[in-house]
Design an enzyme around this catalytic site. Structure first.
Site, PDB file in Angstrom:
ATOM      1  N   HIS A  66       4.687  -6.649   1.895  1.00  0.00           N
ATOM      2  CA  HIS A  66       3.242  -6.994   1.991  1.00  0.00           C
ATOM      3  C   HIS A  66       2.584  -7.645   0.772  1.00  0.00           C
ATOM      4  O   HIS A  66       3.368  -7.468  -0.326  1.00  0.00           O
ATOM      5  CB  HIS A  66       2.323  -5.844   2.579  1.00  0.00           C
ATOM      6  N   HIS A  68       0.400  -6.773  -1.396  1.00  0.00           N
ATOM      7  CA  HIS A  68      -0.290  -6.002  -2.279  1.00  0.00           C
ATOM      8  C   HIS A  68       0.423  -6.229  -3.873  1.00  0.00           C
ATOM      9  O   HIS A  68       1.466  -6.204  -3.679  1.00  0.00           O
ATOM     10  CB  HIS A  68      -0.419  -4.310  -2.066  1.00  0.00           C
ATOM     11  N   ASP A  70       1.337  -4.410  -6.199  1.00  0.00           N
ATOM     12  CA  ASP A  70       2.566  -3.503  -6.757  1.00  0.00           C
ATOM     13  C   ASP A  70       3.702  -4.000  -6.189  1.00  0.00           C
ATOM     14  O   ASP A  70       5.035  -3.601  -6.517  1.00  0.00           O
ATOM     15  CB  ASP A  70       2.248  -2.082  -6.741  1.00  0.00           C
ATOM     16  N   HIS A  71       3.800  -4.976  -5.071  1.00  0.00           N
ATOM     17  CA  HIS A  71       5.121  -5.254  -4.239  1.00  0.00           C
ATOM     18  C   HIS A  71       5.391  -6.692  -4.565  1.00  0.00           C
ATOM     19  O   HIS A  71       6.641  -7.091  -4.299  1.00  0.00           O
ATOM     20  CB  HIS A  71       4.626  -5.141  -2.955  1.00  0.00           C
ATOM     21  N   HIS A 143      -0.466   0.041   7.763  1.00  0.00           N
ATOM     22  CA  HIS A 143      -1.120   0.114   6.303  1.00  0.00           C
ATOM     23  C   HIS A 143      -2.451  -0.405   6.543  1.00  0.00           C
ATOM     24  O   HIS A 143      -2.907  -0.919   7.459  1.00  0.00           O
ATOM     25  CB  HIS A 143      -0.228  -0.804   5.629  1.00  0.00           C
ATOM     26  N   ASP A 213       4.503   1.734   2.293  1.00  0.00           N
ATOM     27  CA  ASP A 213       3.178   1.473   2.307  1.00  0.00           C
ATOM     28  C   ASP A 213       2.899   1.570   3.845  1.00  0.00           C
ATOM     29  O   ASP A 213       2.598   0.474   4.558  1.00  0.00           O
ATOM     30  CB  ASP A 213       2.818   0.178   1.615  1.00  0.00           C
ATOM     31  N   HIS A 271       8.174   5.396  -3.510  1.00  0.00           N
ATOM     32  CA  HIS A 271       6.892   4.831  -3.581  1.00  0.00           C
ATOM     33  C   HIS A 271       6.039   6.206  -3.764  1.00  0.00           C
ATOM     34  O   HIS A 271       4.795   6.231  -3.226  1.00  0.00           O
ATOM     35  CB  HIS A 271       6.369   4.252  -2.283  1.00  0.00           C
TER      36      HIS A 271
HETATM   37 ZN   LIG Z   1       2.213   0.179  -2.708  1.00  0.00          ZN
HETATM   38 ZN   LIG Z   2      -0.089  -1.380  -0.100  1.00  0.00          ZN
END
Ligand SMILES: [Zn+2]
Ligand SMILES: [Zn+2]
Length: 305
Positions: A66, A68, A70-71, A143, A213, A271
């Site tokens: 996804h 976000h 951090d990914h 999520h 997530d 995670h």
């Molecule tokens: Zn994340």
């Molecule tokens: Zn996320």
């Protein structure tokens, strides 16, 4: 020759949201006979990739769960490092809506064009890719923004080849061995020799499911059905279950329930929230539900038989 290596997988980053001293942001790489499959590419992945000696010019696909930060923030750096290290092969990046624009924007604004072809593909739930070595499916996770879980299923592999048996039967080493390894019969003089005389039964390909997530969810349970390894969001302990639900994550015990209900063989929690100094409590809570649980550690390599 045994007709194929064991699958190896490496966690490049096992933290969630923000990095810690010990944990990089999410990325998990599986080595298959058809090259590397990377799940997520958090910031700093390029360095972990280098340390893990995964090889910058291998066949490779990247699957993004996804959008976000951090990914995905590791993608520009990874592309840059790969260019710098002389990559020439194509790289395919799959992800939900927005992934194509993100890759295009970052390469355009940073004034850098990768020295190799980069193909970005927006995907939804369903079949994502099929190669001679494996296939990939996706399902929507649960999520707070659209997020995909993926499963990688290796194609079944030919059985183990026994050179001693081949020699015993007077089959000369060379192209005939290759033919037998592919499961086809050969002729030696006037004799026809079936592959089953020198090759063991076909070996089932492994299935690995990656779901981060996400709250525990039925779509992921269905996707993960019968996985040899389920890598699942285990961000919080059970005393933070409200928080997990609110932010679209799972507790360790919630992840263990998904492993159990999907009849997966092994679970790896990942995670982790930066609030945990260590993962002892998380591991214990998951193991109470699903004993075959491990916790991801950065650069930890797993070998799946
Ligand atoms: Zn994340
Ligand atoms: Zn996320």
């Amino acid at each position: 020759m045994d007709g194929g290596r064991r699958v190896k997988a490496t966690f490049l980053g096992s933290g969630g949201s923000v990095p810690t001293k010990k944990r990089n942001l999410p990325s998990f790489v599986v080595r298959t006979d058809g090259g590397l499959v990377m799940f997520d590419c958090g910031e700093g992945t390029q360095k972990q990739f280098l340390i893990a000696k995964l090889g910058f010019n291998r066949e490779m696909r990247v699957l993004i769960s996804h959008m976000h930060a951090d990914h995905i923030l590791g993608i520009p750096g990874l592309l840059h490092s790969m260019s710098f290290m002389g990559r020439t092969r194509d790289l395919e990046i799959y992800g939900p809506s927005g992934i194509c624009e993100f890759v295009k924007c970052t390469t355009e604004t940073v004034k850098f064009s990768p020295m190799f072809p980069v193909r970005t593909v927006e995907v939804r739930a369903g079949n994502v890719a099929k190669t001679p070595s494996y296939s990939i499916r996706a399902a929507w996770a649960d999520h707070d923004i659209p997020c995909l879980a993926y499963s990688l299923t290796e194609n079944d592999k030919p059985g183990r080849f026994y050179p001693a048996k081949a020699r015993e039967l007077g089959i000369p080493k060379g192209p005939l061995w290759k033919t037998l390894q592919m499961g086809k019969p050969v002729k030696v003089g006037r004799r026809r020799i079936d592959a089953s005389k020198v090759v063991g039964p076909p070996r089932k390909g492994l299935k690995i499911t990656y779901a981060v997530d996400t709250r525990p969810c039925d779509r992921v349970i269905e996707l993960a059905s019968g996985s040899d390894l389920l890598v699942h969001d285990g961000m919080f302990s059970s005393d933070a279950s409200e928080r997990a639900r609110e932010y679209g994550h799972s507790t360790a015990a919630g992840a263990a329930t998904v492993a159990k209900r999907s009849r997966s063989r092994n679970l790896a929690l990942t995670h982790f929230s930066a609030i945990y100094q260590d993962t002892k409590q998380l591991l214990a809570e998951a193991k109470a539900v699903f004993p075959r649980t491990i916790v991801a550690e950065d650069l930890r390599a797993l070998e799946l038989p």
